[in-house]
Design a protein around this motif. Structure first.
Motif, PDB file in Angstrom:
ATOM      1  N   THR A 278       0.828  -1.199   0.000  1.00  0.00           N
ATOM      2  CA  THR A 278       0.000   0.000   0.000  1.00  0.00           C
ATOM      3  C   THR A 278       0.868   1.256   0.000  1.00  0.00           C
ATOM      4  O   THR A 278       0.609   2.223  -0.733  1.00  0.00           O
ATOM      5  CB  THR A 278      -0.932   0.005   1.217  1.00  0.00           C
ATOM      6  N   ARG A 279       1.933   1.220   0.845  1.00  0.00           N
ATOM      7  CA  ARG A 279       2.827   2.383   0.896  1.00  0.00           C
ATOM      8  C   ARG A 279       3.542   2.584  -0.447  1.00  0.00           C
ATOM      9  O   ARG A 279       3.670   3.717  -0.939  1.00  0.00           O
ATOM     10  CB  ARG A 279       3.853   2.204   2.025  1.00  0.00           C
ATOM     11  N   ILE A 280       4.009   1.497  -1.024  1.00  0.00           N
ATOM     12  CA  ILE A 280       4.690   1.597  -2.321  1.00  0.00           C
ATOM     13  C   ILE A 280       3.721   2.124  -3.382  1.00  0.00           C
ATOM     14  O   ILE A 280       4.089   2.963  -4.221  1.00  0.00           O
ATOM     15  CB  ILE A 280       5.253   0.223  -2.737  1.00  0.00           C
ATOM     16  N   HIS A 281       2.501   1.652  -3.326  1.00  0.00           N
ATOM     17  CA  HIS A 281       1.517   2.101  -4.306  1.00  0.00           C
ATOM     18  C   HIS A 281       1.256   3.593  -4.166  1.00  0.00           C
ATOM     19  O   HIS A 281       1.140   4.320  -5.167  1.00  0.00           O
ATOM     20  CB  HIS A 281       0.218   1.319  -4.122  1.00  0.00           C
ATOM     21  N   THR A 282       1.199   4.089  -2.927  1.00  0.00           N
ATOM     22  CA  THR A 282       0.992   5.528  -2.706  1.00  0.00           C
ATOM     23  C   THR A 282       2.158   6.333  -3.271  1.00  0.00           C
ATOM     24  O   THR A 282       1.976   7.363  -3.939  1.00  0.00           O
ATOM     25  CB  THR A 282       0.830   5.810  -1.209  1.00  0.00           C
TER      26      THR A 282
ATOM     27  N   GLN B  80       4.916   9.664  -7.387  1.00  0.00           N
ATOM     28  CA  GLN B  80       5.999   9.744  -8.352  1.00  0.00           C
ATOM     29  C   GLN B  80       5.456   9.819  -9.778  1.00  0.00           C
ATOM     30  O   GLN B  80       6.002  10.520 -10.627  1.00  0.00           O
ATOM     31  CB  GLN B  80       6.900   8.511  -8.204  1.00  0.00           C
ATOM     32  N   SER B  81       4.375   9.133 -10.013  1.00  0.00           N
ATOM     33  CA  SER B  81       3.762   9.156 -11.340  1.00  0.00           C
ATOM     34  C   SER B  81       3.256  10.542 -11.688  1.00  0.00           C
ATOM     35  O   SER B  81       3.359  10.988 -12.839  1.00  0.00           O
ATOM     36  CB  SER B  81       2.610   8.149 -11.414  1.00  0.00           C
ATOM     37  N   ALA B  82       2.712  11.247 -10.668  1.00  0.00           N
ATOM     38  CA  ALA B  82       2.223  12.600 -10.911  1.00  0.00           C
ATOM     39  C   ALA B  82       3.375  13.520 -11.320  1.00  0.00           C
ATOM     40  O   ALA B  82       3.268  14.287 -12.288  1.00  0.00           O
ATOM     41  CB  ALA B  82       1.517  13.138  -9.669  1.00  0.00           C
ATOM     42  N   SER B  83       4.508  13.438 -10.578  1.00  0.00           N
ATOM     43  CA  SER B  83       5.665  14.272 -10.915  1.00  0.00           C
ATOM     44  C   SER B  83       6.230  13.892 -12.277  1.00  0.00           C
ATOM     45  O   SER B  83       6.542  14.760 -13.106  1.00  0.00           O
ATOM     46  CB  SER B  83       6.751  14.110  -9.842  1.00  0.00           C
TER      47      SER B  83
ATOM     48  N   LEU C 219      14.103  14.018 -15.870  1.00  0.00           N
ATOM     49  CA  LEU C 219      13.423  12.743 -16.120  1.00  0.00           C
ATOM     50  C   LEU C 219      14.273  11.540 -15.748  1.00  0.00           C
ATOM     51  O   LEU C 219      13.735  10.527 -15.279  1.00  0.00           O
ATOM     52  CB  LEU C 219      13.034  12.647 -17.607  1.00  0.00           C
ATOM     53  N   ALA C 220      15.527  11.608 -15.957  1.00  0.00           N
ATOM     54  CA  ALA C 220      16.391  10.448 -15.712  1.00  0.00           C
ATOM     55  C   ALA C 220      16.257   9.919 -14.282  1.00  0.00           C
ATOM     56  O   ALA C 220      15.974   8.731 -14.071  1.00  0.00           O
ATOM     57  CB  ALA C 220      17.836  10.793 -16.056  1.00  0.00           C
ATOM     58  N   PRO C 221      16.435  10.765 -13.247  1.00  0.00           N
ATOM     59  CA  PRO C 221      16.279  10.234 -11.881  1.00  0.00           C
ATOM     60  C   PRO C 221      14.848   9.831 -11.547  1.00  0.00           C
ATOM     61  O   PRO C 221      14.617   8.882 -10.806  1.00  0.00           O
ATOM     62  CB  PRO C 221      16.741  11.396 -10.990  1.00  0.00           C
ATOM     63  N   LEU C 222      13.867  10.572 -12.106  1.00  0.00           N
ATOM     64  CA  LEU C 222      12.471  10.217 -11.843  1.00  0.00           C
ATOM     65  C   LEU C 222      12.156   8.826 -12.401  1.00  0.00           C
ATOM     66  O   LEU C 222      11.494   7.998 -11.740  1.00  0.00           O
ATOM     67  CB  LEU C 222      11.536  11.252 -12.471  1.00  0.00           C
ATOM     68  N   ARG C 223      12.635   8.548 -13.608  1.00  0.00           N
ATOM     69  CA  ARG C 223      12.399   7.237 -14.194  1.00  0.00           C
ATOM     70  C   ARG C 223      13.135   6.147 -13.427  1.00  0.00           C
ATOM     71  O   ARG C 223      12.616   5.046 -13.234  1.00  0.00           O
ATOM     72  CB  ARG C 223      12.837   7.244 -15.657  1.00  0.00           C
TER      73      ARG C 223
END
Length: 610
Positions: free
Chosen positions: A241-245, A250-253, A403-407
């Motif tokens: 659940t925590r990972i999903h949150t 992270q997906s929003a950013s 993008l590189a670190p976010l991905r």
């Protein structure tokens, strides 16, 4: 409880007249002379409902199809078609009443076993909602599936069984099937099937059982070894659940930066296209200016030459003698002012040509000036495009760095979630195997006891009350305290078992029992076919037999009148004539045994010649 209703019984054959009886939805009476096929009708109905064999009579020779029309609980008519001596039954989803030539809707078998999936019994039990019901077959609690014949036996009574000393609840006097017959009675009276009770494995089964447990243990150990953490399923679900949150955040950013990057790349692509177009246009204009400059210089050169020609012509006209330099005339052919005149004409021609060339040059200069303006404009635009391109390049580079670190972080989160979900799946499989092992442990245990086999006293009392009321309505003397004995399956009345009475009383008690059971089941919404078929229910012995009661015409009349209030469908086959008022109220067939009226079930001309 859903109920079935008989529509008709038909015998059909090529070149044969149809033999048919149609059943009323309430009461049908078939009576008349002996040896006219009355009992054969009852036996044919039983045969069509899954009977093993049917003893054909001579009048049935040449008939190739037996048709039984049935209305299902929802009112849908179907027709069962069976050939004499065949175990195949063709199902037609229609009410057919003559020789059938159409393609059937399904193929069924008349023989029903525990493995049957397409039998007449399975089809009709499914319509009655009774598929899966269990009846007990021995004292240890072993069970089998309910068969349609278990219910038909209680609803359809042939002439032979009507007077036989075998108790009405039993299908035969043999001990082998008595437990099942009594269990069927318990089922129809209570609506509760028998539970499946394990009887315990034998030695061979125990060895197999132990092997299964060992294999399950090894599988569980192997699955435990594949776990990446010692966390419990609850802790793993919380982590997921925590990972999903975090993934959603992270997906929003990532989505924001990605959208901006995509927009920048699209804008840079458009800008590159615009730059290429501008550069192409600028190159074309510069190339055109180069060509125009050559033309300008050509025009200026032409003007210079024309001016020089004008000056030279003037000199030649005034100072040259002899042959005319303009027209080639010899002196003797020249008039006095010939040279001056020619000079003037040359000067005029030169001036005219010079004027045209000057006009062309002026237009060219205007055009070149306009092109110079366009060059400056396009140059400025190109400079701005390069500036914008530089800004977009810097923006794209910055966003790619973001993008590189976010991905990378998203990949790490997804990998972590996959690990957690894999561990959860392993835990689920371990739990499933643990459940299987628990069931195997339970199956390996010896049975703790036998199921209860008795019918509740209040249920028996209710059935007995209907049975006694039925006998009282018929005014049967000496038949008090009528009851069903659940332990023997016998019917008792007047202090004596039915088997110990004469044929007349045996038939009356069997009829009363069948009628009372049907009324009890229909009123209580309990398992029952919904129809009743009785052959020779009141054998009219005029004198007492074996110290039995006398079955009088008065009793027979009361029996028929009682049937008018039966809530289901009744088909009665008898030799004697019913009362006139009953004949008027019921659907009747009278078989006369001779050419007048109806001879019998089969037309008279189908009978063999004597």
């Amino acid at each position: 409880m859903p109920e079935l209703r008989l529509l008709h019984l038909t015998y059909a054959g090529a070149g044969k007249p149809t033999a048919q009886v149609v059943f009323d939805r309430h009461l049908t009476l078939i009576y008349g002379t002996s040896d006219t096929g009355k009992s054969f009708i009852v036996e044919s109905i039983e045969y069509m409902l899954g009977g093993a064999r049917l003893e054909m009579i001579p009048e049935a020779e040449g008939y190739s199809q037996i048709l039984l029309g049935i209305a299902l609980p929802d009112g849908t008519p179907v027709t069962l078609v069976r050939a004499p001596g065949s175990n195949t039954v063709w199902l037609h989803l229609a009410d057919l009443r003559e020789l059938v030539m159409r393609t059937p809707d399904a193929r069924l078998t008349a023989v029903h076993t525990t493995r049957s999936t397409h039998s007449v019994a399975q089809f009709l039990l499914d319509q009655l909602g009774l598929v899966g019901a269990q009846v007990r077959t021995n004292d240890a609690g072993r069970t089998r599936m309910l068969n349609l014949r278990d219910l038909i036996h209680l609803a359809l009574v042939t002439e032979t069984r009507m007077v036989a000393p075998v108790p009405p609840a039993l299908q035969s006097a043999r001990p082998a099937g008595q437990t099942a017959a009594k269990s069927v009675m318990k089922f129809v009276l209570t609506g509760e099937g028998e539970p499946i009770v394990a009887t315990g494995p034998n030695a061979g089964q125990r060895r197999v059982h132990k092997g299964k447990l060992t294999l399950l243990g090894e599988l569980m150990l192997d699955l435990h070894a594949k776990l990446t953490t010692e966390d419990t399923p609850t802790e793993l679900r919380a982590r997921r659940t925590r990972i999903h949150t975090t993934i959603e955040e992270q997906s929003a950013s990532l989505r924001t930066v990605t959208d901006s990057h995509v927009a920048a790349v699209a804008a840079r692509t458009t800008l590159t296209q615009d730059t290429a177009v501008t550069q192409g246009r600028l190159g074309e204009i510069r190339d055109l200016l180069g060509r125009f400059d050559l033309l300008r210089r050509q025009y200026e050169s032409d003007l210079a030459r024309l001016d020089m020609v004008s000056e030279v012509g003037s000199l030649l006209g005034y100072f040259t003698t002899g042959t005319c330099v303009f027209c080639g005339a010899e002196p003797e052919h020249q008039h006095p002012d010939h040279g001056q005149q020619e000079t003037v004409e040359l000067h005029a021609a030169v001036e005219s040509e010079a004027g045209k060339t000057q006009d062309l040059l002026s237009d060219l200069l205007v055009t070149m000036a306009d092109l110079d303006v366009q060059v400056r404009t396009l140059t400025d635009q190109l400079t701005e495009l390069h500036t914008q391109g530089s800004r977009l390049d810097r923006r794209i580079a910055t966003e790619e760095e973001q993008l590189a670190p976010l991905r990378a972080q998203m990949d790490e989160l997804l990998a972590a979630r996959s690990v957690v979900e894999r561990d959860l799946e392993l835990h689920a499989r371990i739990e499933e195997l643990d459940d299987v092992r628990a069931r195997l442990d339970a199956e390996g245990a010896a049975p703790t006891g036998r199921p209860a086999d008795h019918i509740p006293s209040r249920t028996l009392a209710a059935l007995d009350a209907i049975l006694q009321q039925t006998l009282d309505t018929w005014s049967i003397p000496g038949i008090e305290h009528a009851e069903y004995d659940q332990y023997s399956g016998e019917v008792r009345a007047g202090g004596r078992a039915r088997a110990g009475r004469g044929k007349g009383v045996r038939s009356v008690l069997h009829s009363a029992f069948s009628l009372a059971l049907a009324r009890y089941c229909i009123a209580g919404d309990l398992p029952h076919p919904g129809f009743l078929v009785l052959d020779s229910p009141v054998v009219t012995y005029r004198e007492p037999v074996d110290d039995d009661v006398e079955i009088t015409t008065h009793i027979v009349d009361r029996f028929y009148r009682d049937l008018l209030d039966f809530p289901g469908q009744a088909v009665i086959v008898e030799n004697g004539d019913p009362p006139a008022d009953i004949v008027a109220a019921a659907h009747c067939y009278q078989f006369t045994g001779h050419g007048k009226d109806r001879f019998g079930f089969f037309p008279a001309r189908s009978r063999p010649s004597l």
